[in-house]
Write a protein that holds these residues in place. Sequence first.
Motif, PDB file in Angstrom:
ATOM      1  N   PHE A  55       0.803  -1.215   0.000  1.00  0.00           N
ATOM      2  CA  PHE A  55       0.000   0.000   0.000  1.00  0.00           C
ATOM      3  C   PHE A  55       0.844   1.277   0.000  1.00  0.00           C
ATOM      4  O   PHE A  55       0.380   2.323  -0.434  1.00  0.00           O
ATOM      5  CB  PHE A  55      -0.965  -0.011   1.193  1.00  0.00           C
ATOM      6  CG  PHE A  55      -1.931  -1.159   1.137  1.00  0.00           C
ATOM      7  CD1 PHE A  55      -2.813  -1.284   0.081  1.00  0.00           C
ATOM      8  CD2 PHE A  55      -1.934  -2.141   2.118  1.00  0.00           C
ATOM      9  CE1 PHE A  55      -3.699  -2.351  -0.002  1.00  0.00           C
ATOM     10  CE2 PHE A  55      -2.808  -3.216   2.051  1.00  0.00           C
ATOM     11  CZ  PHE A  55      -3.694  -3.316   0.987  1.00  0.00           C
ATOM     12  N   LYS A  56       2.076   1.167   0.480  1.00  0.00           N
ATOM     13  CA  LYS A  56       2.954   2.331   0.428  1.00  0.00           C
ATOM     14  C   LYS A  56       3.254   2.700  -1.020  1.00  0.00           C
ATOM     15  O   LYS A  56       3.160   3.874  -1.421  1.00  0.00           O
ATOM     16  CB  LYS A  56       4.252   2.041   1.187  1.00  0.00           C
ATOM     17  CG  LYS A  56       5.167   3.244   1.316  1.00  0.00           C
ATOM     18  CD  LYS A  56       6.371   2.920   2.190  1.00  0.00           C
ATOM     19  CE  LYS A  56       7.274   4.141   2.346  1.00  0.00           C
ATOM     20  NZ  LYS A  56       8.462   3.841   3.196  1.00  0.00           N
ATOM     21  N   LEU A 110      -5.019   7.955   1.732  1.00  0.00           N
ATOM     22  CA  LEU A 110      -4.778   9.310   2.252  1.00  0.00           C
ATOM     23  C   LEU A 110      -5.304   9.443   3.671  1.00  0.00           C
ATOM     24  O   LEU A 110      -4.666  10.071   4.533  1.00  0.00           O
ATOM     25  CB  LEU A 110      -5.430  10.344   1.340  1.00  0.00           C
ATOM     26  CG  LEU A 110      -4.724  10.597  -0.005  1.00  0.00           C
ATOM     27  CD1 LEU A 110      -5.608  11.437  -0.921  1.00  0.00           C
ATOM     28  CD2 LEU A 110      -3.379  11.294   0.206  1.00  0.00           C
ATOM     29  N   LEU A 111      -6.472   8.862   3.934  1.00  0.00           N
ATOM     30  CA  LEU A 111      -7.039   8.914   5.284  1.00  0.00           C
ATOM     31  C   LEU A 111      -6.142   8.188   6.275  1.00  0.00           C
ATOM     32  O   LEU A 111      -5.948   8.649   7.401  1.00  0.00           O
ATOM     33  CB  LEU A 111      -8.440   8.300   5.295  1.00  0.00           C
ATOM     34  CG  LEU A 111      -9.534   9.085   4.553  1.00  0.00           C
ATOM     35  CD1 LEU A 111     -10.841   8.312   4.555  1.00  0.00           C
ATOM     36  CD2 LEU A 111      -9.740  10.463   5.166  1.00  0.00           C
ATOM     37  N   GLU A 112      -5.584   7.054   5.854  1.00  0.00           N
ATOM     38  CA  GLU A 112      -4.657   6.328   6.733  1.00  0.00           C
ATOM     39  C   GLU A 112      -3.419   7.156   7.046  1.00  0.00           C
ATOM     40  O   GLU A 112      -2.830   7.012   8.118  1.00  0.00           O
ATOM     41  CB  GLU A 112      -4.242   5.009   6.080  1.00  0.00           C
ATOM     42  CG  GLU A 112      -5.325   3.943   6.115  1.00  0.00           C
ATOM     43  CD  GLU A 112      -4.852   2.628   5.542  1.00  0.00           C
ATOM     44  OE1 GLU A 112      -3.622   2.445   5.432  1.00  0.00           O
ATOM     45  OE2 GLU A 112      -5.701   1.792   5.202  1.00  0.00           O
ATOM     46  N   GLU A 113      -3.030   8.024   6.125  1.00  0.00           N
ATOM     47  CA  GLU A 113      -1.864   8.891   6.334  1.00  0.00           C
ATOM     48  C   GLU A 113      -2.236  10.168   7.082  1.00  0.00           C
ATOM     49  O   GLU A 113      -1.382  11.015   7.324  1.00  0.00           O
ATOM     50  CB  GLU A 113      -1.248   9.254   4.974  1.00  0.00           C
ATOM     51  CG  GLU A 113      -0.672   8.060   4.222  1.00  0.00           C
ATOM     52  CD  GLU A 113      -0.307   8.391   2.776  1.00  0.00           C
ATOM     53  OE1 GLU A 113      -0.311   9.587   2.426  1.00  0.00           O
ATOM     54  OE2 GLU A 113      -0.033   7.468   1.994  1.00  0.00           O
ATOM     55  N   HIS A 156       2.846   8.995  15.444  1.00  0.00           N
ATOM     56  CA  HIS A 156       1.636   8.496  14.806  1.00  0.00           C
ATOM     57  C   HIS A 156       1.176   7.179  15.436  1.00  0.00           C
ATOM     58  O   HIS A 156      -0.020   6.965  15.659  1.00  0.00           O
ATOM     59  CB  HIS A 156       1.857   8.309  13.307  1.00  0.00           C
ATOM     60  CG  HIS A 156       1.658   9.582  12.528  1.00  0.00           C
ATOM     61  ND1 HIS A 156       2.394   9.893  11.408  1.00  0.00           N
ATOM     62  CD2 HIS A 156       0.817  10.619  12.718  1.00  0.00           C
ATOM     63  CE1 HIS A 156       2.012  11.074  10.949  1.00  0.00           C
ATOM     64  NE2 HIS A 156       1.061  11.530  11.723  1.00  0.00           N
ATOM     65  N   SER A 157       2.130   6.306  15.748  1.00  0.00           N
ATOM     66  CA  SER A 157       1.792   5.025  16.370  1.00  0.00           C
ATOM     67  C   SER A 157       1.109   5.244  17.712  1.00  0.00           C
ATOM     68  O   SER A 157       0.055   4.654  18.002  1.00  0.00           O
ATOM     69  CB  SER A 157       3.059   4.194  16.545  1.00  0.00           C
ATOM     70  OG  SER A 157       2.800   3.028  17.282  1.00  0.00           O
ATOM     71  N   VAL A 204       3.635  16.636  11.197  1.00  0.00           N
ATOM     72  CA  VAL A 204       2.435  16.030  11.773  1.00  0.00           C
ATOM     73  C   VAL A 204       1.216  16.555  11.024  1.00  0.00           C
ATOM     74  O   VAL A 204       1.196  17.696  10.560  1.00  0.00           O
ATOM     75  CB  VAL A 204       2.349  16.369  13.281  1.00  0.00           C
ATOM     76  CG1 VAL A 204       1.008  15.988  13.864  1.00  0.00           C
ATOM     77  CG2 VAL A 204       3.477  15.666  14.028  1.00  0.00           C
ATOM     78  N   SER A 205       0.183  15.727  10.881  1.00  0.00           N
ATOM     79  CA  SER A 205      -0.995  16.115  10.109  1.00  0.00           C
ATOM     80  C   SER A 205      -1.589  17.412  10.656  1.00  0.00           C
ATOM     81  O   SER A 205      -1.610  17.633  11.873  1.00  0.00           O
ATOM     82  CB  SER A 205      -2.045  15.013  10.155  1.00  0.00           C
ATOM     83  OG  SER A 205      -2.579  14.873  11.451  1.00  0.00           O
ATOM     84  N   PRO A 206      -2.091  18.281   9.772  1.00  0.00           N
ATOM     85  CA  PRO A 206      -2.655  19.576  10.196  1.00  0.00           C
ATOM     86  C   PRO A 206      -3.777  19.420  11.220  1.00  0.00           C
ATOM     87  O   PRO A 206      -3.926  20.269  12.103  1.00  0.00           O
ATOM     88  CB  PRO A 206      -3.190  20.174   8.885  1.00  0.00           C
ATOM     89  CG  PRO A 206      -2.399  19.503   7.806  1.00  0.00           C
ATOM     90  CD  PRO A 206      -2.106  18.127   8.308  1.00  0.00           C
ATOM     91  N   GLN A 207      -4.562  18.331  11.113  1.00  0.00           N
ATOM     92  CA  GLN A 207      -5.669  18.134  12.056  1.00  0.00           C
ATOM     93  C   GLN A 207      -5.153  17.964  13.486  1.00  0.00           C
ATOM     94  O   GLN A 207      -5.694  18.565  14.428  1.00  0.00           O
ATOM     95  CB  GLN A 207      -6.498  16.899  11.659  1.00  0.00           C
ATOM     96  CG  GLN A 207      -7.304  17.048  10.390  1.00  0.00           C
ATOM     97  CD  GLN A 207      -6.453  16.961   9.134  1.00  0.00           C
ATOM     98  OE1 GLN A 207      -5.361  16.391   9.151  1.00  0.00           O
ATOM     99  NE2 GLN A 207      -6.939  17.529   8.047  1.00  0.00           N
ATOM    100  N   LEU A 208      -4.069  17.189  13.647  1.00  0.00           N
ATOM    101  CA  LEU A 208      -3.516  16.993  14.983  1.00  0.00           C
ATOM    102  C   LEU A 208      -2.864  18.268  15.501  1.00  0.00           C
ATOM    103  O   LEU A 208      -2.976  18.599  16.684  1.00  0.00           O
ATOM    104  CB  LEU A 208      -2.497  15.852  14.975  1.00  0.00           C
ATOM    105  CG  LEU A 208      -3.057  14.447  15.181  1.00  0.00           C
ATOM    106  CD1 LEU A 208      -1.975  13.396  15.008  1.00  0.00           C
ATOM    107  CD2 LEU A 208      -3.689  14.311  16.558  1.00  0.00           C
TER     108      LEU A 208
END
Length: 626
Positions: free
Chosen positions: A98-99, A128-131, A574-575, A611-615
């Motif tokens: 998947f990567k 994309l959602l997983e990332e 992330h983990s 880090v993702s913008p949402q976090l």
Amino acid sequence: MDALKNFKQIVEAEKNKPVRSYKIGRNELCPCGSGQKYKKCCLSRQPETKKEVYYQDIKKADQVNEIYELLRKADQDYPLEPAFFMPLIVFSLQQGDFKAASRFLKKAWRVMGTELDESFIMPLTSLLLEEGKVEEAEEIASLALEDKGSSIKLLLAYGEVKKQQEDYQAVSETIDRAMKIDSQDLQLILFRIETLLDIDDLLGSMQLWDKHFTRLQQLEDMRAISFLNQFIKGKFLLEKEVENEDIKDCLQKAIQIFAKFAELDQLSVKDCSENRKELFNKLKEITPEKTLLALDLLGRYLAARLYNQLFDYAEKIFDYHEDRQLYHSILFKAYLETDQYQKVKEEIINILDLTEAGQEFNQWQVLKDYLELLLENDDISEFWELIPRLSNIIEEDDNLLNTIMLLLENSNSAGDNQEKILKILKVMGDNDYISEHEVDISSLFLKLAQLEGEETANGLAGTEVINRIQVELAEIKEKNYESPVEGYVKLKINKYIDNPRPVEKLVATVRKGQVTTHLEAIAYYETMLRFGEPEQIFDKLPYEEYLEDHYLKFYQLVAAMKLEKYEIAISLFHSLAIEQMQNNQLESFLYRLRRYFSDEDMLARLDKMEVSPQLVEYVHRILQYE
């Protein structure tokens, strides 16, 4: 050979599609994902091998990896040629890589835009959602819907995005739109069941499963259907291998029972009308006493505070459930709420007897409630009787005192109860279960927690708690423990004393200290992170035998951030974030992380970690709230 033949067929199919020329502006980002402008990246490539040569080499290839490498090189030479990157997407998805699939799908979108076949939109948005790239996934799904029009595949992709955003109203509306296209589409039905489970609508998911049972059982390996199968088998105590007909019979009984539970939930707590009585009578009638649904009904009696009916029903189902901890835990709570303390003790003994007979102990809340009851009533003798039995139920590598302290940590009187426990144990002195050394170290840590609490609330700690810490430090010094906790606590109170000790010397005493307990390992790690030597715990994890994996992973994350090892830090972050989200502990995880950095420094490091913008936005909100 099947894989080889399949790969060649994929390539041939893409090659035979109508030729379509795609263009990328010179100043646009290169579709390869390098982050550079197209003119400074793939545009400047001068391929030495013609397309037809690549196709001929692929036809001759006798290894899958050989075809993959040929396509990858062809894709680099001809970056705007779908006939080369599309087979890479299909093959990567088929192989579960998947990567790689994500990399090629993103490129396909950058090159082809909404001309990308709709069957690839959902895998793209899902990856994309997983990332954590929710906004990008939403933009792609929205553009595809706008340009291509509504289809089940595109609506499912959009629904997945909305589910990730926890906008379940939009998810429901999206499913309704898709149902108008084809209400019998199995992938759509499965998505609706998954959504119902996500919002804890177990009854709704079972009803939909029942309606399409035969078709959905063909998908029993899918997460939602597998869960529902295991749920029914578990509740009805069915064998692992059982006929679908038996599962369906049990499912329909479960639907009938849960429908009555739902009716009960709609009644107000004060409603003692005939409706409530009638519902409970009906549930007693339709609930098989041998199943775990009988314990669900017993729990409903407890929630409704119908204690007499509860005790009657418990007696009725006793023969079927006397060997279940859950049965005794419900009775424990009922006796506790009705002040029948001798019965409370009997039920905790029943639970511990079952554990010592070989069952895994799973009633930690009951144990916590019982400990609090003993402390509230100053029942020291009962507490001491409990100690050896507690030592039998914890894991071999767990620490008994640490287990007790953690159990009391989240109670309303946590600090008082923990302090009371330690006072009792100090009076008892060394014993076969908890050493004086453990008690002293725990007591010092508890005082330190009080100091940190005052600092959080008031900016600085008061003199009373500092004096208490200094008294305990003096007492511990006489016992020659040489514990790293002593040096760590001295570092924490250094700013409050008249003649501060050199930090370097205190850190050195921590490094030389003897680590024999969980708290001493924590003191070591906290010292290295807070007072300037994070590399001591980054390259290797000392004393890891005393700490659980989540502690070690967290400390390694903080060390990586402090040492600016951002590739490792983002992986760990992330983990841990995913683990904490699953446990509804994300906010406490972020609060804990910020204890090691200033607000500005933490945001800067998260930015460097990408880090993702949402976090990052979530962290911003926490900081603003503070």
